[in-house]
Motif scaffolding. Structure first.
Motif, PDB file in Angstrom:
ATOM      1  N   THR A  74       3.692  18.709   4.496  1.00 33.38           N
ATOM      2  CA  THR A  74       3.678  19.399   5.782  1.00 33.38           C
ATOM      3  C   THR A  74       2.676  20.540   5.716  1.00 33.38           C
ATOM      4  O   THR A  74       2.369  21.058   4.637  1.00 33.38           O
ATOM      5  CB  THR A  74       5.060  19.979   6.143  1.00 33.38           C
ATOM      6  OG1 THR A  74       5.357  21.089   5.296  1.00 33.38           O
ATOM      7  CG2 THR A  74       6.141  18.922   6.053  1.00 33.38           C
ATOM      8  N   THR A  75       2.159  20.934   6.864  1.00 28.56           N
ATOM      9  CA  THR A  75       1.315  22.114   6.961  1.00 28.56           C
ATOM     10  C   THR A  75       1.761  22.913   8.168  1.00 28.56           C
ATOM     11  O   THR A  75       2.008  22.355   9.232  1.00 28.56           O
ATOM     12  CB  THR A  75      -0.185  21.752   7.058  1.00 28.56           C
ATOM     13  OG1 THR A  75      -0.943  22.958   7.221  1.00 28.56           O
ATOM     14  CG2 THR A  75      -0.495  20.799   8.176  1.00 28.56           C
ATOM     15  N   GLY A  76       1.907  24.218   7.963  1.00 21.31           N
ATOM     16  CA  GLY A  76       2.312  25.098   9.048  1.00 21.31           C
ATOM     17  C   GLY A  76       3.785  25.408   9.031  1.00 21.31           C
ATOM     18  O   GLY A  76       4.596  24.706   8.421  1.00 21.31           O
ATOM     19  N   GLY A  77       4.120  26.530   9.682  1.00 22.04           N
ATOM     20  CA  GLY A  77       5.511  26.922   9.836  1.00 22.04           C
ATOM     21  C   GLY A  77       6.143  27.509   8.598  1.00 22.04           C
ATOM     22  O   GLY A  77       7.361  27.489   8.456  1.00 22.04           O
ATOM     23  N   THR A  78       5.333  28.063   7.676  1.00 27.38           N
ATOM     24  CA  THR A  78       5.882  28.593   6.424  1.00 27.38           C
ATOM     25  C   THR A  78       5.858  30.118   6.355  1.00 27.38           C
ATOM     26  O   THR A  78       6.232  30.686   5.339  1.00 27.38           O
ATOM     27  CB  THR A  78       5.124  28.027   5.201  1.00 27.38           C
ATOM     28  OG1 THR A  78       3.757  28.409   5.289  1.00 27.38           O
ATOM     29  CG2 THR A  78       5.266  26.521   5.120  1.00 27.38           C
ATOM     30  N   GLY A  79       5.427  30.773   7.414  1.00 31.14           N
ATOM     31  CA  GLY A  79       5.344  32.227   7.411  1.00 31.14           C
ATOM     32  C   GLY A  79       6.645  32.888   7.812  1.00 31.14           C
ATOM     33  O   GLY A  79       7.697  32.241   7.918  1.00 31.14           O
ATOM     34  N   PRO A  80       6.597  34.199   8.084  1.00 31.79           N
ATOM     35  CA  PRO A  80       7.810  34.934   8.431  1.00 31.79           C
ATOM     36  C   PRO A  80       8.124  34.993   9.929  1.00 31.79           C
ATOM     37  O   PRO A  80       9.153  35.549  10.312  1.00 31.79           O
ATOM     38  CB  PRO A  80       7.507  36.345   7.906  1.00 31.79           C
ATOM     39  CG  PRO A  80       6.022  36.464   8.023  1.00 31.79           C
ATOM     40  CD  PRO A  80       5.483  35.086   7.758  1.00 31.79           C
ATOM     41  N   MET A 123       0.843  -1.176   0.000  1.00 34.33           N
ATOM     42  CA  MET A 123       0.000   0.000   0.000  1.00 34.33           C
ATOM     43  C   MET A 123       0.889   1.240   0.000  1.00 34.33           C
ATOM     44  O   MET A 123       1.895   1.298   0.698  1.00 34.33           O
ATOM     45  CB  MET A 123      -0.907  -0.012   1.231  1.00 34.33           C
ATOM     46  CG  MET A 123      -1.882   1.134   1.236  1.00 34.33           C
ATOM     47  SD  MET A 123      -3.073   1.092   2.588  1.00 34.33           S
ATOM     48  CE  MET A 123      -3.940  -0.410   2.269  1.00 34.33           C
ATOM     49  N   ASP A 124       0.492   2.245  -0.791  1.00 30.82           N
ATOM     50  CA  ASP A 124       1.257   3.483  -0.872  1.00 30.82           C
ATOM     51  C   ASP A 124       1.143   4.233   0.445  1.00 30.82           C
ATOM     52  O   ASP A 124       0.069   4.318   1.040  1.00 30.82           O
ATOM     53  CB  ASP A 124       0.714   4.358  -2.004  1.00 30.82           C
ATOM     54  CG  ASP A 124       0.672   3.629  -3.338  1.00 30.82           C
ATOM     55  OD1 ASP A 124       1.497   2.722  -3.546  1.00 30.82           O
ATOM     56  OD2 ASP A 124      -0.194   3.970  -4.162  1.00 30.82           O
ATOM     57  N   LYS A 125       2.260   4.794   0.882  1.00 30.20           N
ATOM     58  CA  LYS A 125       2.275   5.566   2.130  1.00 30.20           C
ATOM     59  C   LYS A 125       2.514   7.026   1.825  1.00 30.20           C
ATOM     60  O   LYS A 125       3.394   7.366   1.014  1.00 30.20           O
ATOM     61  CB  LYS A 125       3.351   5.049   3.075  1.00 30.20           C
ATOM     62  CG  LYS A 125       3.063   3.682   3.645  1.00 30.20           C
ATOM     63  CD  LYS A 125       4.133   3.326   4.650  1.00 30.20           C
ATOM     64  CE  LYS A 125       3.861   1.953   5.256  1.00 30.20           C
ATOM     65  NZ  LYS A 125       4.897   1.612   6.239  1.00 30.20           N
ATOM     66  N   ILE A 126       1.743   7.868   2.493  1.00 28.13           N
ATOM     67  CA  ILE A 126       1.884   9.310   2.367  1.00 28.13           C
ATOM     68  C   ILE A 126       1.987   9.891   3.768  1.00 28.13           C
ATOM     69  O   ILE A 126       1.146   9.616   4.625  1.00 28.13           O
ATOM     70  CB  ILE A 126       0.701   9.930   1.597  1.00 28.13           C
ATOM     71  CG1 ILE A 126       0.644   9.359   0.169  1.00 28.13           C
ATOM     72  CG2 ILE A 126       0.818  11.461   1.585  1.00 28.13           C
ATOM     73  CD1 ILE A 126      -0.542   9.821  -0.650  1.00 28.13           C
ATOM     74  N   GLY A 127       3.021  10.693   3.984  1.00 26.37           N
ATOM     75  CA  GLY A 127       3.223  11.321   5.275  1.00 26.37           C
ATOM     76  C   GLY A 127       2.529  12.672   5.344  1.00 26.37           C
ATOM     77  O   GLY A 127       2.564  13.433   4.382  1.00 26.37           O
ATOM     78  N   ILE A 128       1.896  12.941   6.464  1.00 28.05           N
ATOM     79  CA  ILE A 128       1.260  14.225   6.738  1.00 28.05           C
ATOM     80  C   ILE A 128       1.817  14.715   8.062  1.00 28.05           C
ATOM     81  O   ILE A 128       1.721  14.021   9.076  1.00 28.05           O
ATOM     82  CB  ILE A 128      -0.275  14.125   6.799  1.00 28.05           C
ATOM     83  CG1 ILE A 128      -0.867  13.719   5.441  1.00 28.05           C
ATOM     84  CG2 ILE A 128      -0.888  15.459   7.232  1.00 28.05           C
ATOM     85  CD1 ILE A 128      -1.196  12.293   5.330  1.00 28.05           C
ATOM     86  N   ILE A 129       2.417  15.901   8.033  1.00 20.88           N
ATOM     87  CA  ILE A 129       3.019  16.473   9.240  1.00 20.88           C
ATOM     88  C   ILE A 129       2.388  17.832   9.506  1.00 20.88           C
ATOM     89  O   ILE A 129       2.486  18.734   8.669  1.00 20.88           O
ATOM     90  CB  ILE A 129       4.537  16.655   9.092  1.00 20.88           C
ATOM     91  CG1 ILE A 129       5.230  15.335   8.742  1.00 20.88           C
ATOM     92  CG2 ILE A 129       5.119  17.266  10.372  1.00 20.88           C
ATOM     93  CD1 ILE A 129       6.699  15.486   8.359  1.00 20.88           C
ATOM     94  N   THR A 130       1.753  17.968  10.653  1.00 22.32           N
ATOM     95  CA  THR A 130       1.287  19.276  11.091  1.00 22.32           C
ATOM     96  C   THR A 130       2.350  19.855  12.003  1.00 22.32           C
ATOM     97  O   THR A 130       2.713  19.238  13.004  1.00 22.32           O
ATOM     98  CB  THR A 130      -0.056  19.166  11.830  1.00 22.32           C
ATOM     99  OG1 THR A 130      -1.032  18.651  10.911  1.00 22.32           O
ATOM    100  CG2 THR A 130      -0.519  20.514  12.359  1.00 22.32           C
ATOM    101  N   VAL A 131       2.851  21.024  11.625  1.00 23.58           N
ATOM    102  CA  VAL A 131       3.880  21.707  12.408  1.00 23.58           C
ATOM    103  C   VAL A 131       3.187  22.856  13.146  1.00 23.58           C
ATOM    104  O   VAL A 131       2.795  23.846  12.539  1.00 23.58           O
ATOM    105  CB  VAL A 131       5.011  22.234  11.502  1.00 23.58           C
ATOM    106  CG1 VAL A 131       6.056  22.948  12.339  1.00 23.58           C
ATOM    107  CG2 VAL A 131       5.635  21.092  10.704  1.00 23.58           C
ATOM    108  N   SER A 132       3.009  22.667  14.458  1.00 24.80           N
ATOM    109  CA  SER A 132       2.303  23.671  15.257  1.00 24.80           C
ATOM    110  C   SER A 132       2.622  23.456  16.729  1.00 24.80           C
ATOM    111  O   SER A 132       2.366  22.380  17.267  1.00 24.80           O
ATOM    112  CB  SER A 132       0.791  23.556  15.036  1.00 24.80           C
ATOM    113  OG  SER A 132       0.085  24.315  15.987  1.00 24.80           O
ATOM    114  N   ASP A 133       3.157  24.492  17.352  1.00 28.47           N
ATOM    115  CA  ASP A 133       3.414  24.407  18.788  1.00 28.47           C
ATOM    116  C   ASP A 133       2.118  24.141  19.545  1.00 28.47           C
ATOM    117  O   ASP A 133       2.066  23.272  20.415  1.00 28.47           O
ATOM    118  CB  ASP A 133       4.036  25.714  19.304  1.00 28.47           C
ATOM    119  CG  ASP A 133       5.482  25.903  18.851  1.00 28.47           C
ATOM    120  OD1 ASP A 133       6.182  24.891  18.631  1.00 28.47           O
ATOM    121  OD2 ASP A 133       5.901  27.068  18.735  1.00 28.47           O
TER     122      ASP A 133
END
Length: 175
Positions: A70-76, A1-11
Motif C-alpha cells: 500500500t502507499t499513502g495513509g500512514t501519517g498522523p 504467474m505471481d500476483k502482487i497487489g498495489i493499493i494507492t490510498v488517497s482521497d
C-alpha cells in the motif's frame, strides 16, 4: 504467474483530482527488482478504513496476491488509517519492516518519525504499508525488499526471482 497487489490510498487520487504517481512508482520499482513474471493487481481507493480492509482482504483471499503493497495513509492526519486497516486484517504483524523504513527515511527527512508504516501477514501473504511520496517509496523498498522474497518463501509463496544487479535478496545458503 505471481500476483502482487498495489493499493494507492488517497482521497484525491481516487476522486480523480490528481494522477496516482505513488502506485506507479511501486510498479516501476517492482519492474526494476523482479525478473520473475508477475501480474499487478492495482487499485486506487479513498482513505476509508473499511474500504482499505476490504481491498486488502480481496487481494489476498480472492486474487491470491503473495504480496500487497500500500502507499499513502500512514501519517498522523485523522484520515490516515492505512496502518489500522492493515492491523485489522492481519493474522500476525511484522514490525521490523516499519522500523527499518522509518530508520531509512530519517536519513533523508526529519519528519520520517511521523510515519506509521507497518507490515503484517494474512494467510500466506505479506502486506506492507509505504509512505505516499514516490521518492520515499523507492528509499523504503530499497531498504526492506531484500527480506521480502525470503519472507514469501517461508510462507510457501512463489519464488520471486530478482535482478541482483538492482537488488540482492537475502536467502540462506543451502547446505
Amino acid at each position: 504467474m505471481d500476483k502482487i497487489g498495489i493499493i494507492t490510498v488517497s482521497d484525491r487520487a481516487s476522486a480523480g483530482i490528481y494522477k496516482d504517481v505513488s502506485g506507479k512508482a511501486i510498479i516501476n520499482t517492482l519492474n526494476d527488482y523482479l525478473i520473475s513474471e508477475w501480474e499487478e493487481v492495482y487499485q486506487i481507493i479513498p482513505d476509508e478504513q473499511e474500504i482499505i480492509e476490504k481491498t486488502i482482504i480481496n487481494m489476498v483471499d480472492n486474487d491470491n496476491c503473495c504480496l500487497v503493497i500500500t502507499t499513502g495513509g500512514t501519517g498522523p492526519a485523522k484520515r490516515d488509517v492505512t496502518p489500522e486497516a492493515t492491523t485489522a486484517v492481519c493474522d500476525r504483524m511484522m514490525p521490523g519492516f516499519g522500523e527499518l523504513m522509518r530508520a531509512e527515511s530519517m536519513k533523508f527527512v526529519p519528519t520520517a518519525i511521523l510515519s506509521r508504516q507497518t507490515a503484517g501477514l494474512r494467510g500466506s501473504s505479506l502486506i506492507i504499508n509505504l509512505p505516499g511520496k514516490p521518492k520515499s517509496i523507492r528509499e523504503c523498498l530499497d531498504a526492506v525488499f531484500p527480506a521480502i522474497p525470503y519472507c514469501i518463501d517461508l510462507m510457501n509463496g512463489p519464488f520471486l526471482k530478482c535482478n541482483e544487479n538492482v537488488i540482492k535478496p537475502f536467502r540462506p545458503k543451502k547446505k
